[in-house]
Scaffold this active site. Structure first.
Site, PDB file in Angstrom:
ATOM      1  CG  ASP A  21       2.892   4.226  -3.803  1.00  0.00           C
ATOM      2  OD1 ASP A  21       1.955   3.424  -3.647  1.00  0.00           O
ATOM      3  OD2 ASP A  21       3.025   5.259  -3.125  1.00  0.00           O
ATOM      4  CG  HIS A  50      -4.372   0.661  -8.226  1.00  0.00           C
ATOM      5  ND1 HIS A  50      -5.708   0.637  -7.949  1.00  0.00           N
ATOM      6  CD2 HIS A  50      -3.818   1.550  -7.371  1.00  0.00           C
ATOM      7  CE1 HIS A  50      -5.962   1.505  -6.978  1.00  0.00           C
ATOM      8  NE2 HIS A  50      -4.838   2.073  -6.612  1.00  0.00           N
ATOM      9  CG  HIS A  88      -2.049   0.888   1.283  1.00  0.00           C
ATOM     10  ND1 HIS A  88      -2.415   1.728   0.269  1.00  0.00           N
ATOM     11  CD2 HIS A  88      -2.919   1.156   2.300  1.00  0.00           C
ATOM     12  CE1 HIS A  88      -3.425   2.476   0.637  1.00  0.00           C
ATOM     13  NE2 HIS A  88      -3.761   2.163   1.870  1.00  0.00           N
TER      14      HIS A  88
HETATM   15  C1  SDX Z   1      -1.515   2.138  -3.299  1.00  0.00           C
HETATM   16  O1  SDX Z   1      -6.233   0.810  -3.270  1.00  0.00           O
HETATM   17  C2  SDX Z   1      -5.750   1.964  -3.482  1.00  0.00           C
HETATM   18  O2  SDX Z   1      -6.384   2.874  -3.951  1.00  0.00           O
HETATM   19  C3  SDX Z   1      -4.312   2.160  -3.036  1.00  0.00           C
HETATM   20  C4  SDX Z   1      -3.645   3.470  -3.415  1.00  0.00           C
HETATM   21  C5  SDX Z   1      -4.245   4.624  -2.667  1.00  0.00           C
HETATM   22  O3  SDX Z   1      -4.131   5.749  -3.162  1.00  0.00           O
HETATM   23  O4  SDX Z   1      -4.732   4.407  -1.524  1.00  0.00           O
HETATM   24  O5  SDX Z   1      -3.793   3.676  -4.805  1.00  0.00           O
HETATM   25  C6  SDX Z   1      -2.156   3.451  -3.056  1.00  0.00           C
HETATM   26  O6  SDX Z   1      -1.479   1.328  -2.423  1.00  0.00           O
HETATM   27  C7  SDX Z   1      -0.971   1.852  -4.671  1.00  0.00           C
HETATM   28  C8  SDX Z   1      -0.386   0.402  -4.797  1.00  0.00           C
HETATM   29  C9  SDX Z   1       1.051   0.406  -4.235  1.00  0.00           C
HETATM   30  N1  SDX Z   1       1.541  -1.003  -4.153  1.00  0.00           N
HETATM   31  C10 SDX Z   1       2.526  -1.426  -4.966  1.00  0.00           C
HETATM   32  O7  SDX Z   1       3.011  -0.783  -5.890  1.00  0.00           O
HETATM   33  C11 SDX Z   1       3.021  -2.836  -4.640  1.00  0.00           C
HETATM   34  C12 SDX Z   1       3.134  -3.656  -5.923  1.00  0.00           C
HETATM   35  N2  SDX Z   1       1.751  -3.905  -6.446  1.00  0.00           N
HETATM   36  C13 SDX Z   1       1.130  -5.139  -6.071  1.00  0.00           C
HETATM   37  O8  SDX Z   1       1.476  -5.678  -4.856  1.00  0.00           O
HETATM   38  C14 SDX Z   1      -0.345  -5.200  -6.491  1.00  0.00           C
HETATM   39  O9  SDX Z   1      -0.418  -4.751  -7.778  1.00  0.00           O
HETATM   40  C15 SDX Z   1      -1.383  -4.493  -5.631  1.00  0.00           C
HETATM   41  C16 SDX Z   1      -1.279  -4.870  -4.197  1.00  0.00           C
HETATM   42  C17 SDX Z   1      -1.256  -3.020  -5.769  1.00  0.00           C
HETATM   43  C18 SDX Z   1      -2.754  -4.910  -6.160  1.00  0.00           C
HETATM   44  O10 SDX Z   1      -2.847  -6.264  -5.946  1.00  0.00           O
HETATM   45  P1  SDX Z   1      -4.164  -7.117  -6.334  1.00  0.00           P
HETATM   46  O11 SDX Z   1      -5.216  -6.247  -6.912  1.00  0.00           O
HETATM   47  O12 SDX Z   1      -4.509  -7.957  -5.167  1.00  0.00           O
HETATM   48  O13 SDX Z   1      -3.668  -7.974  -7.537  1.00  0.00           O
HETATM   49  P2  SDX Z   1      -2.930  -9.381  -7.395  1.00  0.00           P
HETATM   50  O14 SDX Z   1      -1.876  -9.289  -6.333  1.00  0.00           O
HETATM   51  O15 SDX Z   1      -3.970 -10.438  -7.282  1.00  0.00           O
HETATM   52  O16 SDX Z   1      -2.180  -9.453  -8.811  1.00  0.00           O
HETATM   53  C19 SDX Z   1      -2.808  -9.998  -9.955  1.00  0.00           C
HETATM   54  C20 SDX Z   1      -1.665 -10.617 -10.763  1.00  0.00           C
HETATM   55  C21 SDX Z   1      -0.852 -11.655  -9.977  1.00  0.00           C
HETATM   56  O17 SDX Z   1      -0.244 -12.509 -10.905  1.00  0.00           O
HETATM   57  P3  SDX Z   1      -0.937 -14.003 -11.172  1.00  0.00           P
HETATM   58  O18 SDX Z   1      -1.187 -14.596  -9.816  1.00  0.00           O
HETATM   59  O19 SDX Z   1      -2.196 -13.684 -11.943  1.00  0.00           O
HETATM   60  O20 SDX Z   1       0.100 -14.734 -11.993  1.00  0.00           O
HETATM   61  O21 SDX Z   1      -0.716  -9.594 -11.109  1.00  0.00           O
HETATM   62  C22 SDX Z   1       0.535  -9.889 -10.478  1.00  0.00           C
HETATM   63  C23 SDX Z   1       0.263 -10.848  -9.357  1.00  0.00           C
HETATM   64  O22 SDX Z   1       1.400 -11.652  -9.086  1.00  0.00           O
HETATM   65  N3  SDX Z   1       1.054  -8.623  -9.960  1.00  0.00           N
HETATM   66  C24 SDX Z   1       2.320  -8.248 -10.074  1.00  0.00           C
HETATM   67  C25 SDX Z   1       2.364  -6.973  -9.503  1.00  0.00           C
HETATM   68  N4  SDX Z   1       1.146  -6.641  -9.055  1.00  0.00           N
HETATM   69  C26 SDX Z   1       0.339  -7.683  -9.344  1.00  0.00           C
HETATM   70  N5  SDX Z   1       3.394  -8.865 -10.623  1.00  0.00           N
HETATM   71  C27 SDX Z   1       4.554  -8.166 -10.560  1.00  0.00           C
HETATM   72  N6  SDX Z   1       4.676  -6.928 -10.024  1.00  0.00           N
HETATM   73  C28 SDX Z   1       3.600  -6.307  -9.482  1.00  0.00           C
HETATM   74  N7  SDX Z   1       3.724  -5.099  -8.951  1.00  0.00           N
END
Ligand code: SDX
Length: 429
Positions: free
Chosen positions: A363, A307, A268
């Site tokens: 971010d 996201h 997050h």
């Molecule tokens: C913020 O919610 C909000 O509005 C948050 C925010 C706000 O203003 O409050 O916008 C701020 O928190 C932004 C997000 C910051 N986090 C990151 O940058 C961390 C990296 N991102 C991930 O951890 C992820 O993308 C999330 C947590 C942001 C979202 O995760 P989801 O929606 O639960 O998606 P998921 O983890 O189920 O991913 C779906 C697929 C998976 O692959 P498969 O299982 O289908 O093979 O996408 C992949 C994930 O492994 N994936 C990534 C990835 N993010 C998702 N693979 C590599 N790198 C990534 N960053």
């Protein structure tokens, strides 16, 4: 004429049920009508992480994840970033309309009046270890504020809520700056109420022996715009924490401490710190292909990408990327930008990321600006928390006035042991 209803057939009994559809949803509790016998509890939905569950009605922020749209109270984020300022946006989020001149002056005066902390807070912060993470200090100190403002427990009194809202928006930069000064072993700097919100924060961070600290106006404006971009984002993880904790009528200080804890997570608001650590680990843009390969093989994530809602470019990331050029013109270009740009260039064309609709989020670029402005990476989540305070407070205020609000208490699917008799110690294996 099509009816706005959903008809389902329970194939276990052959019975049909019809549920009203309102605002694109059905009420989950209506599913309890679907039973196989009178004593049956009835159907529930199973939705870990609320992937497809609306937890509330809200008029504060609108996001269209597919189109990359973000609006605060109907105003596009791009226009607010260009034309407004953070305190005006905080007022908009909380009270629903842009303030007129008198309302804005009263609002700014109210916040300016509350920037000081009780002197005992310094003793509390002095107790942290010399290298305590500033986000841990901030979360703990927000919670401690609840012991100073016991009137905050009158959560159903709008005037009390207004007081706490002013205090929290005013004091969070002071606490953040004190946490930073503690971490570098420098004396705390008191607020300079002749400065604006971002300028005063920078003075409390970086003033040394000069009579008055005045930050570069380009950097002050850049930080104010970053505060606007981070102010709210509908039902994100930390806002959900704020709403859940306050649903028990807990005071806003203790609840903000919990929301700050949720924000700190690297998935997050802690992602901005994780992005800079990732860029430092990659070290050079020539090593980007090898890093991307690692990610695609499941060894770690591309931090700052992806996201839950945006399946397109995060509009905030686009604005931040533009802002970076203005900041670097003053501070000098952050060399890690080359690594970030190469990561984005490759990721946006790589099937792994394209198929999963992974784009840069808020971010990805923000940390490059913060680092160029002189903030240590540990301060990055703190810089997210300061402006998000107004979003959390707006959501709290709205929830407290929402007649549908009840204490948050989800159900579960029980997977544990069936009933069994107690086993004396002597009889245990
Ligand atoms: C913020 O919610 C909000 O509005 C948050 C925010 C706000 O203003 O409050 O916008 C701020 O928190 C932004 C997000 C910051 N986090 C990151 O940058 C961390 C990296 N991102 C991930 O951890 C992820 O993308 C999330 C947590 C942001 C979202 O995760 P989801 O929606 O639960 O998606 P998921 O983890 O189920 O991913 C779906 C697929 C998976 O692959 P498969 O299982 O289908 O093979 O996408 C992949 C994930 O492994 N994936 C990534 C990835 N993010 C998702 N693979 C590599 N790198 C990534 N960053």
């Amino acid at each position: 004429m099509a009816r706005n209803t959903l008809t389902v057939t329970d194939n276990r009994t052959g019975k049909q049920y019809e549920f009203p559809i309102t605002d694109g949803t059905i009420k989950a509790v209506d599913l309890r009508q679907i039973k196989v016998s009178e004593e049956d509890f009835g159907l529930m939905t199973y939705d870990p992480a609320f992937m497809n569950t609306a937890s509330c009605r809200s008029a504060i922020t609108f996001i269209d994840g597919d189109k990359g749209i973000l609006r605060y109270r109907g105003y596009p984020i791009e226009q607010l970033a260009e034309k407004s300022n953070y305190l005006e946006v905080a007022y908009l989020l909380i009270y629903g309309e842009l303030p007129n001149k008198k309302q804005f002056e009263d609002w700014v005066a109210g916040i300016t009046h509350h920037t000081m902390l009780h002197e005992n807070m310094k003793k509390l912060m002095d107790g942290f270890h010399y290298d305590a993470h500033p986000m841990g200090m901030l979360a703990a100190t927000l919670g401690a504020l609840s012991t100073f403002y016991t009137d905050a427990r009158n959560v159903h009194d709008p005037e009390s809520r207004r007081q706490q809202i002013l205090r929290l928006i005013a004091k969070v930069p002071t606490i953040a700056a004190f946490a930073y000064r503690h971490s570098v072993g420098r004396p705390y700097i008191y607020p300079d109420n002749s400065l604006g919100y971002a300028g005063n924060f920078m003075s409390m961070l970086w003033k040394m022996v000069e009579v008055r600290y005045e930050a570069n106006p380009t950097l002050v404006r850049a930080l104010d715009v970053l505060f606007i971009l981070h102010a709210d984002h509908e039902q994100n993880c930390s806002t959900n924490a704020m709403r859940s904790i306050t649903s028990s009528d807990a005071d806003p200080y203790s609840s903000a401490a919990g929301a700050a804890a949720a924000l700190w997570g690297p998935l997050h608001g802690g992602a901005n710190e994780a992005v800079l650590r990732m860029l430092a680990e990659i070290g050079h843009k020539d090593r980007v292909p090898a890093f991307i390969k690692e990610v695609k093989e499941g060894h770690g994530k591309l931090m700052g990408f992806g996201h839950r809602v945006y399946k397109n470019y995060d509009p905030r990331a686009r604005t931040i990327k533009k802002l970076a050029d203005e900041v670097f013109a003053v501070t000098g270009r952050n060399p890690k930008l080359d690594i970030a740009l190469e990561l984005e260039r490759i990721a946006l064309q790589d099937e792994y990321f394209v198929k999963r609709k992974l784009y840069p989020n808020v971010d990805f670029y923000s940390g490059l600006i913060y680092q160029a402005m002189g903030f240590p990476v540990e301060m990055f989540p703190v810089l997210f928390c300061i402006p998000r305070m107004s979003g959390w407070l707006a959501q709290w205020n709205e929830q407290t006035e929402d007649k549908e609000t009840k204490i948050a208490r989800p159900r579960q699917i029980y997977t544990g042991a069936v009933e069994r008799p107690f086993v004396e110690m002597s009889a245990r294996r």
